[in-house]
Write a protein that holds these residues in place. Structure first.
Motif, PDB file in Angstrom:
ATOM      1  N   GLY A 112       0.818  -1.204   0.000  1.00  0.00           N
ATOM      2  CA  GLY A 112       0.000   0.000   0.000  1.00  0.00           C
ATOM      3  C   GLY A 112       0.850   1.252   0.000  1.00  0.00           C
ATOM      4  O   GLY A 112       1.565   1.524   0.954  1.00  0.00           O
ATOM      5  N   LYS A 113       0.785   2.014  -1.071  1.00  0.00           N
ATOM      6  CA  LYS A 113       1.647   3.190  -1.235  1.00  0.00           C
ATOM      7  C   LYS A 113       1.438   4.227  -0.140  1.00  0.00           C
ATOM      8  O   LYS A 113       2.362   4.972   0.196  1.00  0.00           O
ATOM      9  N   LYS A 114       0.234   4.281   0.421  1.00  0.00           N
ATOM     10  CA  LYS A 114      -0.036   5.267   1.469  1.00  0.00           C
ATOM     11  C   LYS A 114       0.794   5.007   2.719  1.00  0.00           C
ATOM     12  O   LYS A 114       1.082   5.925   3.490  1.00  0.00           O
ATOM     13  N   LEU A 115       1.175   3.755   2.945  1.00  0.00           N
ATOM     14  CA  LEU A 115       1.999   3.426   4.112  1.00  0.00           C
ATOM     15  C   LEU A 115       3.388   4.043   4.025  1.00  0.00           C
ATOM     16  O   LEU A 115       4.049   4.248   5.044  1.00  0.00           O
ATOM     17  N   PHE A 116       3.841   4.343   2.813  1.00  0.00           N
ATOM     18  CA  PHE A 116       5.234   4.715   2.605  1.00  0.00           C
ATOM     19  C   PHE A 116       5.445   6.189   2.255  1.00  0.00           C
ATOM     20  O   PHE A 116       6.577   6.655   2.222  1.00  0.00           O
ATOM     21  N   SER A 117       4.371   6.908   1.984  1.00  0.00           N
ATOM     22  CA  SER A 117       4.547   8.275   1.474  1.00  0.00           C
ATOM     23  C   SER A 117       5.252   9.172   2.485  1.00  0.00           C
ATOM     24  O   SER A 117       6.262   9.820   2.162  1.00  0.00           O
ATOM     25  N   GLN A 118       4.751   9.247   3.711  1.00  0.00           N
ATOM     26  CA  GLN A 118       5.316  10.188   4.674  1.00  0.00           C
ATOM     27  C   GLN A 118       6.782   9.900   4.966  1.00  0.00           C
ATOM     28  O   GLN A 118       7.587  10.821   5.138  1.00  0.00           O
ATOM     29  N   ALA A 119       7.152   8.632   5.006  1.00  0.00           N
ATOM     30  CA  ALA A 119       8.544   8.267   5.306  1.00  0.00           C
ATOM     31  C   ALA A 119       9.503   8.740   4.217  1.00  0.00           C
ATOM     32  O   ALA A 119      10.710   8.851   4.471  1.00  0.00           O
ATOM     33  N   HIS A 120       8.981   9.025   3.022  1.00  0.00           N
ATOM     34  CA  HIS A 120       9.844   9.438   1.913  1.00  0.00           C
ATOM     35  C   HIS A 120       9.734  10.918   1.578  1.00  0.00           C
ATOM     36  O   HIS A 120      10.363  11.383   0.623  1.00  0.00           O
ATOM     37  N   PHE A 121       8.955  11.669   2.363  1.00  0.00           N
ATOM     38  CA  PHE A 121       8.905  13.117   2.157  1.00  0.00           C
ATOM     39  C   PHE A 121      10.288  13.750   2.313  1.00  0.00           C
ATOM     40  O   PHE A 121      10.587  14.788   1.724  1.00  0.00           O
ATOM     41  N   LYS A 122      11.135  13.123   3.140  1.00  0.00           N
ATOM     42  CA  LYS A 122      12.469  13.689   3.380  1.00  0.00           C
ATOM     43  C   LYS A 122      13.248  13.849   2.075  1.00  0.00           C
ATOM     44  O   LYS A 122      14.077  14.761   1.946  1.00  0.00           O
ATOM     45  N   TYR A 123      12.997  12.971   1.113  1.00  0.00           N
ATOM     46  CA  TYR A 123      13.692  13.090  -0.167  1.00  0.00           C
ATOM     47  C   TYR A 123      13.103  14.225  -1.006  1.00  0.00           C
ATOM     48  O   TYR A 123      13.832  14.932  -1.711  1.00  0.00           O
ATOM     49  N   VAL A 124      11.785  14.393  -0.937  1.00  0.00           N
ATOM     50  CA  VAL A 124      11.162  15.513  -1.648  1.00  0.00           C
ATOM     51  C   VAL A 124      11.684  16.829  -1.074  1.00  0.00           C
ATOM     52  O   VAL A 124      12.032  17.756  -1.823  1.00  0.00           O
ATOM     53  N   GLN A 125      11.768  16.907   0.256  1.00  0.00           N
ATOM     54  CA  GLN A 125      12.269  18.131   0.891  1.00  0.00           C
ATOM     55  C   GLN A 125      13.702  18.446   0.462  1.00  0.00           C
ATOM     56  O   GLN A 125      14.124  19.597   0.474  1.00  0.00           O
ATOM     57  N   ARG A 126      14.440  17.434   0.061  1.00  0.00           N
ATOM     58  CA  ARG A 126      15.834  17.620  -0.347  1.00  0.00           C
ATOM     59  C   ARG A 126      15.983  17.706  -1.868  1.00  0.00           C
ATOM     60  O   ARG A 126      17.086  17.576  -2.384  1.00  0.00           O
ATOM     61  N   GLY A 127      14.874  17.915  -2.567  1.00  0.00           N
ATOM     62  CA  GLY A 127      14.971  18.220  -3.987  1.00  0.00           C
ATOM     63  C   GLY A 127      14.838  17.049  -4.926  1.00  0.00           C
ATOM     64  O   GLY A 127      15.265  17.137  -6.090  1.00  0.00           O
TER      65      GLY A 127
END
Length: 697
Positions: free
Chosen positions: A194-209
């Motif tokens: 389930g992709k929703k389980l993993f989204s928040q844990a990977h925001f750190k990469y979005v924040q870093r560009g």
């Protein structure tokens, strides 16, 4: 009132204010990049954030004063009034390490004041610290090294139904840095959970560009298609990457990260040869179906049942793994009826697994390792000695060993499948340095280097870091296997009699001249246990096998007490000669470290179904009582056998809970309800050179 800052993977994401009557929370909103108003956490909110941070905030608030009293001492070990055990780190005197707990709450102590707490998961290091004390924690690493700056807000661009080459559409979420006005690389996550389980844990990469793309694999959650584990991942990974790079925000560079199945899909994507895939972070990856799971060594892994039950429906149901009737379920025959009787449903992929007994086109389609010549992607490989998918990492290591320097980085720790989350597994303890605080930094550094060309020096470091048990130390090497390893043979011998009631067999370093054999009877209705808790969904864990070794159907071969330390690092190969009275049977080998008190701690094991002794793609039933040679490659290990310890090998024919017992009939295992006892003989000495090849450092 005590105020702490909460960091995840080096990013300041919240402030926590502990008061006598409440807990206040100030959160940074990742979607606006602004700090929100202070709120008082209600019970349901505390529970939510405890799951995110892996820190029990309510419990911590009630114990803060007590922590300061407890650790205001000069001792190596402390037991708290609530039963938690802490030991002072041998590496950093400011850190106290919690023992005997998954996700340990480590303490940062400065001048007799508790100033911070550290909790690790497989992909995140969480740090809760008082302002001004950040450099006493793992945050210092993030400040000292060159990494992408966490400067961007997160924007959700939507869920896209991405078409595969056969028309099936896969649900794919896209997250981008807000207001970024340049093309950027992508970190791609594919998951059956389930992709929703993993989204928040990977925001750190979005924040870093980075762009982050998270996809439900075929047949799972919101994606279309039929769910057959691992069956479509090469083509689907290839098609999905091509879709990613077709977007106008993409710079056409893609990296992947994930653990277990999330590791498997990376290597499957790499096996397609897609030119846009530039970096992998492979964590406890699953491997080929007969080398790893579910047909390990040609057997059927009963240890996979908990996972199979959780994946039986379109949406992930982890609660299906927690049962108190596993012993009864494992006895259901025929095997094809297990899901019907235990779950009241027919699970299609379970039927596929049973229908295809040998390695055929069905299994070949899920074997990424057969495409190894196509795989050139720079890879970071992370696993542990007790990872039940450890043979998947073994396959990955076999690929990257030919890579040029700078294109591989390997961490092998004293970890189970849930890597880097405990220092103690099933009563077996490792050093306080067993848990690392820097893995998430290395994940980002790997992507920064290979997707953004940031000069962070990671390619100049030693390419392999591995942990040896026994002396509890991290070592470095330029490759796996370490070049310092030399193979040394340990030969099987016996007391001269062939009955289990006699003295156990011997392992000796000199070749044995006298031919002999040892005998036991394997009864499929009374299998030898494999010491695991099936509901834990961890089947590779260590344990003390001393009582299992007392069984009459387990042959035991041991060295004398060692006169000096022996350190091994690598895979173990066991070669032995054996006969069976049955048409088919199983062989299970186990290497253990026996201490001065006789405790026999499992290091590695390996299994092989006899009818696949020559090849997994061809069934060759045994001719009863004919002597055959078998070679079993176990999972890898780093271990120092200390002076006074013994090296032990056991051979048996069952590992209940781990693999379904072989009926010995040679019939179709999915429909078989008959069993026969088998008389098993292990030959050694003379022309029967049965031995262990030890990778001695």
């Amino acid at each position: 009132m005590l105020e702490y800052s909460l960091y995840q993977s080096g990013i300041h994401c919240a402030d926590i204010i502990f008061k006598d009557d409440c807990i206040e929370h100030i959160k940074k909103d990742v979607f606006s990049n602004k700090w929100l108003e202070k709120t008082i956490l209600k019970s349901k909110d505390i529970t939510k954030y405890e799951e995110i941070y892996k820190i029990n905030l309510k419990d911590l608030n009630s114990k803060l004063d007590e922590f300061n009293k407890i650790f205001n001492i000069e001792k190596f070990q402390v037991e708290t009034p609530w039963g938690a055990l802490y030991q002072k780190s041998e590496i950093n005197n400011n850190i106290w390490c919690e023992r005997n707990k998954k996700f340990p709450l480590d303490i940062v102590l400065v001048e007799n004041e508790v100033v911070g707490f550290i909790v690790t998961t497989r992909e995140v290091c969480n740090v809760l610290v008082k302002k001004g004390y950040e450099d006493y924690t793992p945050l210092k690493l993030w400040k000292e090294k060159e990494v992408s700056n966490p400067q961007y807000a997160v924007e959700f661009k939507g869920t896209f139904m991405v078409p595969m080459r056969d028309g099936v559409k896969l649900a794919t979420d896209v997250w981008l840095p807000r207001n970024i006005n340049k093309k950027i690389p992508t970190i791609f996550v594919r998951t059956p959970y389930g992709k929703k389980l993993f989204s928040q844990a990977h925001f750190k990469y979005v924040q870093r560009g980075y762009a982050v793309v998270i996809q439900d694999t075929r047949g799972r959650e919101d994606s279309e298609g039929k769910w057959i584990p691992m069956h479509f991942e090469i083509e689907d990974g290839d098609d999905s990457i091509n879709w990613i790079v077709s977007n106008d925000w993409s710079d056409k560079k893609v990296g992947m990260i994930g653990a277990s199945y999330g590791g498997y899909v990376q290597w499957a994507s790499a096996a397609s040869g897609n030119k846009h895939l530039k970096a992998l972070v492979s964590i406890v990856t699953a491997g080929g179906p007969f080398i790893d799971m579910p047909r390990k060594g040609g057997t059927l892994a009963s240890g996979m049942l908990a996972w199979a039950f959780a994946m039986a429906e379109k949406r992930f149901k982890p609660e299906n793994m927690i049962r108190d009737d596993w012993d009864e379920i494992l006895k259901i025959r025929p095997l094809k009826d297990i899901t019907k009787k235990a779950l009241n449903t027919d699970v299609s992929f379970w039927n596929y697994w049973l229908k295809h007994d040998e390695y055929d086109e069905f299994w070949s389609k899920s074997n990424w390792f057969k495409h190894k010549n196509k795989i050139k992607v720079p890879a970071m490989v992370v696993s542990g000695w007790f990872d039940d998918n450890g043979m998947g990492t073994t396959e990955a290591l076999d690929i990257v060993k030919e890579y040029e320097k700078g294109n591989k980085k390997v961490f092998l720790g004293p970890w189970m499948h849930s890597a880097n989350t405990t220092r103690d597994i099933h009563g077996v303890g490792f050093g306080n340095n067993a848990v690392r605080y820097d893995l998430d930094y290395y994940y980002l550094a790997w992507f920064d280097k290979h997707l953004k060309n940031i000069d962070n020096g990671i390619e100049k470091e030693k390419e392999v870091e591995y942990y040896t048990l026994g002396d509890n130390r991290w070592r470095e090497a330029e490759n796996w296997l370490p070049k310092e390893v030399k193979l040394k043979n340990l030969y099987l011998s016996s007391s001269g009699n062939a009955n289990k009631s006699d003295i156990d067999g011997k392992l000796i370093f000199e070749k044995v001249q006298a031919e002999n054999h040892d005998t036991y009877v394997y009864d499929p209705e009374n299998p030898a246990p494999h010491l695991i808790d099936l509901s834990e969904n961890e089947v590779g864990v260590p344990d003390n096998y001393i009582n299992v070794e007392k069984r009459s159907d387990v042959l035991v071969y041991s060295t004398d007490k060692l006169k000096e330390d022996i350190t091994i690092a690598g895979d173990i190969h066991v070669e032995f000669f054996a006969s069976s009275s049955a048409r088919d049977t199983d062989w299970i080998v186990r290497l253990t470290d026996v201490d001065e008190d006789g405790n026999s701690i499992k290091l590695v094991d390996g299994v092989l179904r006899a009818k696949f002794r020559n090849s997994f793609d061809k069934i060759e039933l045994l001719k009863p009582n004919r002597i055959e040679k078998y070679i079993i490659r176990t999972s890898k290990i780093g271990n120092t056998f200390r002076k006074g310890h013994k090296i032990r090998l056991t051979i048996t024919s069952s590992a209940d809970n781990f693999i379904f017992p072989n009926s010995n009939t040679g019939n179709d295992s999915s429909t078989d309800t008959e069993v026969v006892k088998a008389t098993q003989k292990i030959y050694h000495g003379g022309k029967y050179t049965s031995l262990i090849k030890l990778p001695v450092l």
